[in-house]
Design a protein around this motif. Structure first.
Motif, short mmCIF file in Angstrom:
data_model
loop_
_atom_site.label_atom_id
_atom_site.label_comp_id
_atom_site.label_asym_id
_atom_site.label_seq_id
_atom_site.Cartn_x
_atom_site.Cartn_y
_atom_site.Cartn_z
N LEU A 178 0.83 -1.22 0.00
CA LEU A 178 0.00 0.00 0.00
C LEU A 178 0.86 1.26 0.00
CD1 LEU A 178 -2.74 -1.20 2.50
CD2 LEU A 178 -3.07 -0.68 0.06
N HIS A 181 0.90 4.19 -2.80
CA HIS A 181 0.55 5.56 -2.39
C HIS A 181 1.63 6.09 -1.44
CE1 HIS A 181 -3.39 4.92 -4.17
NE2 HIS A 181 -3.44 3.77 -3.52
N PRO A 191 -0.56 3.97 5.25
CA PRO A 191 -1.92 3.41 5.27
C PRO A 191 -2.40 3.19 6.70
CG PRO A 191 -0.33 1.73 4.65
CD PRO A 191 0.42 3.03 4.73
N ALA A 241 -6.79 -0.43 9.47
CA ALA A 241 -7.93 -1.14 8.88
C ALA A 241 -7.67 -1.44 7.41
CB ALA A 241 -9.20 -0.31 9.05
N GLU A 242 -7.08 -0.48 6.71
CA GLU A 242 -6.77 -0.66 5.29
C GLU A 242 -5.74 -1.77 5.10
OE1 GLU A 242 -5.24 2.20 1.61
OE2 GLU A 242 -5.11 2.93 3.68
N VAL A 243 -4.75 -1.81 5.97
CA VAL A 243 -3.72 -2.85 5.90
C VAL A 243 -4.34 -4.23 6.17
CG1 VAL A 243 -1.64 -3.74 7.03
CG2 VAL A 243 -1.80 -1.32 6.45
N GLN A 246 -7.43 -5.17 5.73
CA GLN A 246 -8.26 -5.54 4.58
C GLN A 246 -7.39 -6.03 3.43
OE1 GLN A 246 -10.60 -2.33 2.94
NE2 GLN A 246 -11.73 -3.70 1.58
N HIS A 247 -6.31 -5.32 3.15
CA HIS A 247 -5.42 -5.71 2.05
C HIS A 247 -4.76 -7.06 2.31
CE1 HIS A 247 -3.27 -4.65 -1.63
NE2 HIS A 247 -2.21 -5.24 -1.09
N ARG A 278 -10.23 -6.80 10.70
CA ARG A 278 -9.74 -5.50 11.15
C ARG A 278 -9.24 -5.57 12.60
NH1 ARG A 278 -12.92 -0.26 12.80
NH2 ARG A 278 -11.25 1.25 12.57
N ARG A 314 -0.85 3.16 14.07
CA ARG A 314 -0.25 3.32 12.74
C ARG A 314 1.25 3.59 12.89
NH1 ARG A 314 -2.62 7.19 8.11
NH2 ARG A 314 -4.35 7.10 9.54
#
Length: 194
Positions: free
Chosen positions: A27, A31, A36, A39-41, A43-44, A49, A59
Motif C-alpha cells: 500500500l 501511495h 496506510p 484497517a486498510e492494511v 483488509q489488504h 480489522r 499506525r
C-alpha cells in the motif's frame, strides 16, 4: 477461537504479522504520500480489522515495524550479491548492480516513502544502520582491490549509485543504467583486481 494456519501459534503469529507488513509495504508503494491505516492494511492482507491490533498498537507502531523490517532486507540483498562475486572488483560491481536492481523493482521508492512519511527515531536509526552495514563490505572490497582511500572511494561509488538511481526512477531502463555503471567503473575495476 480462530483456526491457526501454521504448525504452532508462534509460527501463525509470525506469518500473520509478515502478511500485515507485506500489505503495508504494498500500500505504501502504491501511495507513497501517506502511511496506510491499520484497517486498510488488515483488509489488504485479508485479515479481520480487529486482528491487526494484536500486532500493532497504532499506525506509528506499524510504521516503525515496517522500517525495521524493510531496511535489513535491502542490506541482505546487496550483501548476498557481493558474497557471490569472487574478486574484489566483481564485489564492487555487484554492490552497484544489486542496488540498481532494488531501485528498478521499486524498493528505493518504498524507502523514500518511508523516509518522507515520518521522522521517527526508528527510521533514523534503521537508515544509519543500513548505510553502515552496506558500506562495510564495499569498503572492504575497495581496500582489497587496492584503493588508497576506501572511505572516500566508497563515497564516490555511492554517488554513482545515487545518480543512476535517479535516472532509473526517471525512466532509464535497468539494463542501460547497469551498462553506464560498467562503462564508468570498468577501467578502475579491471585495472587491478586484488
Amino acid at each position: 477461537m480462530p483456526k491457526i494456519q501454521a504448525a504452532t501459534v508462534a509460527e501463525h503469529r509470525a506469518s500473520q504479522r509478515a502478511a500485515l507488513l507485506d500489505a503495508a509495504r504494498t500500500l505504501l508503494s502504491e501511495h507513497p504520500e501517506r502511511i496506510p491505516g491499520l484497517a486498510e492494511v488488515a483488509q489488504h492482507a485479508g485479515l479481520a480489522r480487529s486482528s491487526v491490533y494484536s500486532y500493532f498498537k497504532s499506525r506509528a507502531d506499524m510504521f516503525d515495524a515496517l522500517v525495521t523490517d524493510t531496511f535489513p532486507r535491502w542490506s541482505a540483498y546487496v550483501e548476498k550479491h557481493m558474497e557471490a562475486a569472487s574478486t574484489p572488483g566483481q564485489k564492487i560491481q555487484a554492490y552497484v548492480e544489486a542496488n540498481l536492481q532494488l531501485v528498478a523493482r521499486g524498493d528505493h521508492a518504498l524507502a523514500r516513502a518511508l523516509a518522507s512519511a515520518g521522522s521517527s527515531e526508528t527510521l533514523a536509526s534503521s537508515s544509519r544502520l543500513m548505510h553502515d552495514r552496506l558500506e562495510a563490505p564495499l569498503r572492504a572490497a575497495l581496500t582489497e582491490h587496492g584503493s588508497s582511500d576506501a572511505v572516500r572511494m566508497a563515497e564516490l561509488v555511492q554517488s554513482i549509485v545515487y545518480a543512476l538511481s535517479r535516472m532509473i526512477e526517471g525512466g532509464l531502463a535497468l539494463k542501460a543504467a547497469s551498462g553506464l555503471a560498467r562503462e564508468l567503473l570498468s577501467p578502475y575495476l579491471d585495472g587491478h583486481d586484488g
